[in-house]
Enzyme design. Sequence first.
Site, PDB file in Angstrom:
ATOM      1  N   GLY A 259      35.574  40.800  60.802  1.00 21.58           N
ATOM      2  CA  GLY A 259      36.253  41.121  62.282  1.00 21.58           C
ATOM      3  C   GLY A 259      37.409  40.543  62.677  1.00 21.58           C
ATOM      4  O   GLY A 259      38.021  40.649  63.816  1.00 21.58           O
ATOM      5  N   GLU A 301      32.923  37.395  56.434  1.00 23.94           N
ATOM      6  CA  GLU A 301      33.162  38.793  55.612  1.00 23.94           C
ATOM      7  C   GLU A 301      34.266  39.369  56.086  1.00 23.94           C
ATOM      8  O   GLU A 301      34.295  40.380  56.663  1.00 23.94           O
ATOM      9  CB  GLU A 301      31.803  39.635  55.972  1.00 23.94           C
ATOM     10  CG  GLU A 301      30.661  39.192  55.596  1.00 23.94           C
ATOM     11  CD  GLU A 301      29.296  40.018  56.092  1.00 23.94           C
ATOM     12  OE1 GLU A 301      29.500  40.746  57.062  1.00 23.94           O
ATOM     13  OE2 GLU A 301      28.444  40.202  55.353  1.00 23.94           O
ATOM     14  N   GLY A 303      37.539  42.024  55.953  1.00 23.99           N
ATOM     15  CA  GLY A 303      38.003  43.139  55.332  1.00 23.99           C
ATOM     16  C   GLY A 303      39.482  43.425  55.850  1.00 23.99           C
ATOM     17  O   GLY A 303      40.263  43.043  54.839  1.00 23.99           O
ATOM     18  N   TYR A 344      40.747  55.152  67.895  1.00 25.09           N
ATOM     19  CA  TYR A 344      40.838  53.981  68.519  1.00 25.09           C
ATOM     20  C   TYR A 344      42.008  53.761  69.314  1.00 25.09           C
ATOM     21  O   TYR A 344      42.349  52.827  70.087  1.00 25.09           O
ATOM     22  CB  TYR A 344      40.466  52.749  67.998  1.00 25.09           C
ATOM     23  CG  TYR A 344      39.696  52.834  66.730  1.00 25.09           C
ATOM     24  CD1 TYR A 344      38.221  53.222  66.787  1.00 25.09           C
ATOM     25  CD2 TYR A 344      40.088  52.120  65.533  1.00 25.09           C
ATOM     26  CE1 TYR A 344      37.826  53.061  65.655  1.00 25.09           C
ATOM     27  CE2 TYR A 344      39.478  52.220  64.460  1.00 25.09           C
ATOM     28  CZ  TYR A 344      38.088  52.659  64.287  1.00 25.09           C
ATOM     29  OH  TYR A 344      37.321  52.648  63.212  1.00 25.09           O
ATOM     30  N   CYS A 371      46.744  70.054  62.367  1.00 21.74           N
ATOM     31  CA  CYS A 371      46.566  71.063  63.381  1.00 21.74           C
ATOM     32  C   CYS A 371      45.542  70.474  64.675  1.00 21.74           C
ATOM     33  O   CYS A 371      44.471  70.933  64.665  1.00 21.74           O
ATOM     34  CB  CYS A 371      45.868  72.276  62.918  1.00 21.74           C
ATOM     35  SG  CYS A 371      47.119  72.885  61.663  1.00 21.74           S
ATOM     36  N   GLU A 372      46.013  69.349  65.217  1.00 23.37           N
ATOM     37  CA  GLU A 372      45.349  68.711  66.288  1.00 23.37           C
ATOM     38  C   GLU A 372      46.443  68.201  67.080  1.00 23.37           C
ATOM     39  O   GLU A 372      47.404  67.320  66.484  1.00 23.37           O
ATOM     40  CB  GLU A 372      44.563  67.531  65.805  1.00 23.37           C
ATOM     41  CG  GLU A 372      43.160  67.781  64.923  1.00 23.37           C
ATOM     42  CD  GLU A 372      42.069  68.034  65.922  1.00 23.37           C
ATOM     43  OE1 GLU A 372      41.811  67.322  66.892  1.00 23.37           O
ATOM     44  OE2 GLU A 372      41.399  69.136  65.799  1.00 23.37           O
ATOM     45  N   TYR A 401      41.451  50.402  56.505  1.00 24.14           N
ATOM     46  CA  TYR A 401      40.565  51.371  57.350  1.00 24.14           C
ATOM     47  C   TYR A 401      41.612  52.759  57.394  1.00 24.14           C
ATOM     48  O   TYR A 401      41.642  53.405  58.612  1.00 24.14           O
ATOM     49  CB  TYR A 401      40.356  50.997  58.727  1.00 24.14           C
ATOM     50  CG  TYR A 401      39.171  50.037  58.618  1.00 24.14           C
ATOM     51  CD1 TYR A 401      37.858  50.049  58.064  1.00 24.14           C
ATOM     52  CD2 TYR A 401      39.356  48.477  58.714  1.00 24.14           C
ATOM     53  CE1 TYR A 401      36.847  49.153  57.702  1.00 24.14           C
ATOM     54  CE2 TYR A 401      38.549  47.538  58.660  1.00 24.14           C
ATOM     55  CZ  TYR A 401      37.290  47.870  58.168  1.00 24.14           C
ATOM     56  OH  TYR A 401      36.623  46.769  58.050  1.00 24.14           O
TER      57      TYR A 401
HETATM   58  C1  LIG Z   1      33.036  46.075  58.630  1.00 19.63           C
HETATM   59  C2  LIG Z   1      32.408  44.882  58.431  1.00 19.63           C
HETATM   60  C3  LIG Z   1      33.079  43.818  58.228  1.00 19.63           C
HETATM   61  C4  LIG Z   1      34.253  43.531  58.151  1.00 19.63           C
HETATM   62  O1  LIG Z   1      35.163  43.791  59.384  1.00 19.63           O
HETATM   63  P1  LIG Z   1      36.745  43.661  59.203  1.00 19.63           P
HETATM   64  O2  LIG Z   1      37.167  43.832  60.795  1.00 19.63           O
HETATM   65  O3  LIG Z   1      37.187  44.549  58.556  1.00 19.63           O
HETATM   66  O4  LIG Z   1      36.788  42.083  59.118  1.00 19.63           O
HETATM   67  C5  LIG Z   1      32.355  42.499  58.014  1.00 19.63           C
HETATM   68  N1  LIG Z   1      30.901  42.658  57.864  1.00 19.63           N
HETATM   69  C6  LIG Z   1      30.272  44.022  58.409  1.00 19.63           C
HETATM   70  C7  LIG Z   1      28.892  43.922  58.387  1.00 19.63           C
HETATM   71  C8  LIG Z   1      31.011  45.076  58.620  1.00 19.63           C
HETATM   72  O5  LIG Z   1      30.453  46.049  58.997  1.00 19.63           O
END
Ligand SMILES: *Cc1c(COP(=O)(O)O)cnc(C)c1O
Length: 444
Positions: A259, A301, A303, A344, A371-372, A401
Amino acid sequence: MTTTALVTKPQAGDDLSIWPGSTTRLSHGGLSVGGVDLSEIAERFGTPTYVLDQGEVRERCRMYRHAFPDAEVLYAAKAFLSRATVRWIEEEGLGLDVCSAGELELAVTAGFPGERIVLHGNAKSPHDLEAALRLGVGRIVIDSPSEIARLAAAVGPEGHQKVMIRVVPGVAAGGHAKIRTGTDDQKFGLSLTDGQAHHAIARVLGQPQLELTGLHCHLGSQITTVKPYFVALRRMVGLMARIRDTHGVVLTELDIGGGHGIAYRPGEPALSLTALARRLRAELDESCAAAGLAVPRFIVEPGRAVAGPAGVALYRVLAVKHTGDQTFVAVDGGMSDNPRPALYGVRYAPRLIGRHSVAATRTATVVGRHCEAGDILAADAELPGDIRPGDLLAVPVAGAYQLSMASGYNLVGRPPVVAVHDGHARLLVRRETLDDFRARDVGL
Ligand SMILES: *Cc1c(COP(=O)(O)O)cnc(C)c1O
């Protein structure tokens, strides 16, 4: 002595702080990323096209390994996954977090070791669980009570599977209501406050073939401050202490999720990785010492923060329309390759490339071709006033994403992904064509 007078102020829209580190200015308003001119990529691969800077992805993996030297870093595959990214992530020593049999199979068939993969998901299908067991994933994160018996049955009395439990720590954080997952009013995880987490823990501990290694939480996405993380961490350590007191079991892993927020426009806040790492390390040591617990292995984690800043989306302008006091700049992609603004309300900073304009900037809305009316790619974009059909727009911070959430809307077809590195461009994922849609349409 003052030197500030010597520093030329960048023109509006000329701030490259959110672009990949390899980005350089070329003459005539061009930009290169990974040593490749973006206009050339547009010529060679067509538009829309997504460019991924391989060096930037790898560098971001290294930043994480460096900031969290004792932790396990899992890349969240749902941000963006391709076989090449799987390889980069593997080579940089990260693990992988997946949410489906699809992500899992793609990773394993690209050579990623199953034991370095963690499976998530609030509703895992029988196929997801079957693939996870067949491919030997390291851990499965349990997200609902009913999953426990299903998983135990699938593993079988002679089998063995490491699991974690996803806990909702009751911490509100995240860039938008739809990406907040740390409180009880959303679908993910098992609540700490209503006893669901405790109940699930007891049930898992009662299943000999399931080995509970630790707890997991994920607060949400696009979080830009450290505080929610250490509040959650404290609560999770508190729960680990209660598990020891109640069940006599000391868990050895704590996964605090991802996150980590990034800037999508110059000047926006981003989460400081070093501040996060330092604060979490101190907090973990302190709260474990206070609870008399051995410090668990820490897991993060990320992403978005790995893939997002490494991507650039390229579009061709198809139409410019002045309506009242608004300017709409319509491009050849849109919500089918990037649904995030519609989902969002995210805002981006697109930039004209490939032509030098001296026209004064004006505020425009960059819209897609779908078309939105909500098919907006960038509201309040500062673009040269003479923007016209045929121009190229590049949108930075497009690596996470976007394509992973892309759709087949209007049968436009999903754009290709081109990797750039050391002056070379190579196709990673080809453009989706009408033949692809036709091939799936098997009935008449
Ligand atoms: C989506 C997600 C992440 C990664 O979130 P980011 O905002 O991309 O860093 C990590 N762990 C879990 C369980 C997720 O669902």
